[in-house]
Design an enzyme around this catalytic site. Structure first.
Site, PDB file in Angstrom:
ATOM      1  N   ARG A 149       0.739  -1.202   0.128  1.00 14.47           N
ATOM      2  CA  ARG A 149       0.114  -0.073   0.084  1.00 14.47           C
ATOM      3  C   ARG A 149       0.885   1.219  -0.097  1.00 14.47           C
ATOM      4  NH1 ARG A 149      -0.745   3.015   4.215  1.00 14.47           N
ATOM      5  NH2 ARG A 149       0.055   1.624   5.595  1.00 14.47           N
ATOM      6  N   ARG A 167      11.465  -5.527   7.532  1.00 14.59           N
ATOM      7  CA  ARG A 167      10.858  -6.343   8.654  1.00 14.59           C
ATOM      8  C   ARG A 167      11.504  -5.974  10.014  1.00 14.59           C
ATOM      9  NH1 ARG A 167       8.426 -11.082   7.476  1.00 14.59           N
ATOM     10  NH2 ARG A 167       7.980 -10.814   9.455  1.00 14.59           N
ATOM     11  N   ARG A 173      13.441  -1.630  13.139  1.00 16.16           N
ATOM     12  CA  ARG A 173      13.623  -0.886  11.694  1.00 16.16           C
ATOM     13  C   ARG A 173      14.116   0.408  11.742  1.00 16.16           C
ATOM     14  NH1 ARG A 173       7.548  -2.211   9.306  1.00 16.16           N
ATOM     15  NH2 ARG A 173       7.215  -4.408  10.004  1.00 16.16           N
ATOM     16  N   CYS A 262      -4.486  -7.297   4.865  1.00 15.66           N
ATOM     17  CA  CYS A 262      -3.946  -6.264   5.607  1.00 15.66           C
ATOM     18  C   CYS A 262      -2.650  -5.816   4.821  1.00 15.66           C
ATOM     19  CB  CYS A 262      -3.594  -6.444   7.013  1.00 15.66           C
ATOM     20  SG  CYS A 262      -2.503  -7.692   7.505  1.00 15.66           S
TER      21      CYS A 262
END
Length: 545
Positions: A149, A167, A173, A262
């Site tokens: 997205r 990840r 991150r 999702c």
């Protein structure tokens, strides 16, 4: 399997004592523990004791694959749901955006929390910042994200960007960016806010949910229990935010209707403002595809998700030809959004811009606190004068289009009306609050409207600075396009000197002042939410034929 039902009604109860110490199931990341402890503290506030049980999920264990490559759904929720069903925990706390739209039989969402800001943060290594670029990110930068997205929407506005999978938990991150594995990463603001992550050694661009559309239910926590635990369900209504439940029900219904997981290239954001439900949706069919965007509003949420799904029907009729009173390149957002559906674009300005001053008084600029730009032309003609500005001078813009132009001159705005959309009076009122008691310079067109000036407080010094004027083309050829888009009042004047509207032609206007010119002609028109190319693309995609 049970389809998720929205929690739209508050349940008024007297808090009841449970006959056990509740066990809350949670993942073990710092963010998940914060979320579980937040619910634990809310339970404590109503006299309910609870303890945490940490449960590892598939998403935690499998770190070498992209999330969209993992089998099935519920990568971060399935194991918690299994423990709920076997009775080893009493409730599970989830990031609502991680939940599939179908629950295992026997489970239900008993409460949703107040929504944290659903904006996205683009966190940029300071060596990779370029303020002249949109999003302030250098050309061909590598962005770390596992979200299709986010990737689709970022590519739509910055096609030069490259992407690499990212990840790990939030802090992991951030550390990967600190180690220069990426030039930038994108994370949800909600998670950063909740754990208080330190981002002071990075440059951060906050992208509001009307610009980069978030995942459905982003920023919301879901409290899941066994469906037959009626006593706990009643107690948890003290934690349930029914207003949030109302809006995310629309988002989750869109997710369900598209049968999207999702990690699909789907974003949906719904809010209730001024009595209306406003919904933004972004959808791509596959990884890397240019996404379609849609904006809809309604007085009631019922049926909104179905209306959105119908607009994305591949067999729906769209216009064949669009005329816009602006010169456009094939690389522009609007041109690419139309080209995806084979819609021809005729872009040509019907006015000419002429500068009316050649020099700025340096004494005036020395004492300016704010410069407010209401248009791209104002920005171009102001900086053409090579102003020498004080370091304390701040910049304000009307929206995304003006912000993009300002960046080309190496500046970023300290105030943007983007979040307030098309309502110029609201933008003016909000800016008046932040600029109260200061000196504001307003570069503008000669004979332009003075909405901002009229809204500023009496203790604010205003310096009006006409820097350009417009002259209309009096010999404009008629367009047979299905849609006519007017970008300024002067363009309206120029077009209608000799031309009329054909039956079936639709009109879209940028800005209320442009719309008023159309109203004077007695014609209907559509006003996009945002006065820029993204807003125009949303408006064209939302037309009915």
């Amino acid at each position: 399997m049970l389809i998720e039902e929205p929690l739209t009604k508050a349940v008024t109860t007297t808090t009841q004592k449970v006959d056990r110490r509740l066990i809350i199931g949670t993942r073990g990341s710092e963010l998940a523990l914060w979320q579980a402890n937040y619910v634990k503290s809310k339970l404590m506030d109503i006299g309910i004791e609870a303890e945490l049980k940490i449960i590892k999920t598939q998403g935690d264990i499998v770190q070498h694959l992209r999330l969209d490559k993992l089998e099935g759904k519920g990568f971060f929720t399935k194991e918690l749901e299994e423990e709920l069903l076997n009775g080893s925990i009493d409730l599970a706390v989830h990031s609502h955006k991680d939940l599939p739209t179908q629950h295992p039989e026997g489970l239900t969402i008993a409460a949703v929390t107040t929504r944290e800001d659903p904006s996205e943060l683009l966190i940029i290594h300071k060596d990779c910042v370029d303020h002249k670029k949109r999003l302030a990110l250098k050309h061909n930068a590598i962005v770390g994200t596992s979200s299709n997205r986010r990737k689709a929407q970022l590519l739509a506005v910055r096609p030069d960007l490259e992407f690499d999978d990212l990840r790990g938990n939030v802090l992991t991150r951030i550390e990967k960016l600190r180690d220069e594995n990426y030039d930038a990463i994108m994370l949800a603001k909600a998670g950063i806010t909740r754990i208080g992550a330190d981002l002071t050694d990075f440059y951060v661009e906050e992208l509001p949910p009307v610009e980069i559309i978030p995942a459905p239910a982003q920023g919301v926590l879901a409290v899941q229990i066994r469906e037959n635990d009626k006593q706990l369900h009643r107690i948890l209504q003290a934690l349930n935010d029914t207003g949030v439940a109302d809006t995310i029900a629309v988002e989750r219904s869109v997710l369900r209707l598209f049968d999207a997981g999702c990690h699909a290239p789907l974003g949906c954001y719904c809010r209730k403002q001024n009595g209306k439900y406003e919904v933004w949706t972004s959808k791509a069919d596959q990884d890397g595809e240019f996404p379609d965007r849609l904006y809809l509003s309604a007085d009631h949420p019922d049926g909104l998700a179905d209306r959105i799904a119908a607009k994305f029907d591949k067999n729906r009729k769209l216009p064949n030809h669009v005329f816009i009173t602006r010169d456009l390149s094939e690389a522009s957002y609007f041109y690419r959004a139309m080209a995806k559906h084979g819609i021809a674009v005729d872009g040509r300005s019907l006015i000419k811009i002429f500068p009316i001053i050649n020099k700025l008084d340096p004494y005036i600029l020395k004492y300016v606190d704010w410069i407010f730009f209401g248009s791209k032309n104002g920005i171009e003609n102001f900086f053409r004068l090579e102003p020498r500005l004080s370091k304390r001078t701040k910049f304000a813009v009307i929206g995304r289009g003006s912000e993009e132009m300002l960046r080309q001159f190496g500046h970023t705005p300290n105030f943007s009306g983007e979040r307030l959309g098309i309502n110029m009076n609201e933008i003016a009122a909000e800016f008046a609050k932040v600029a109260s008691g200061t000196t504001v310079l307003i570069p503008r067109a000669k004979e332009s409207l003075e909405t901002i000036q009229k809204s500023l407080t009496a203790d604010t010094k205003i310096i009006n600075l006409p820097v350009y004027q417009t002259r209309i083309d009096t010999n404009v050829d008629k367009s047979n396009a299905d849609v006519l888009i007017f970008t300024s009042p002067s363009n309206v004047e120029a077009y209608f000197v000799d031309n009329l509207i054909d039956p079936g032609q639709k009109i879209i206007c940028i800005g209320r002042s442009t719309g008023k010119k159309i109203e004077e002609l007695g014609l209907p028109y559509i006003l996009p939410y945002s006065p820029d190319e993204i807003g125009l693309a949303e408006a064209v995609f939302g037309l009915d034929y």
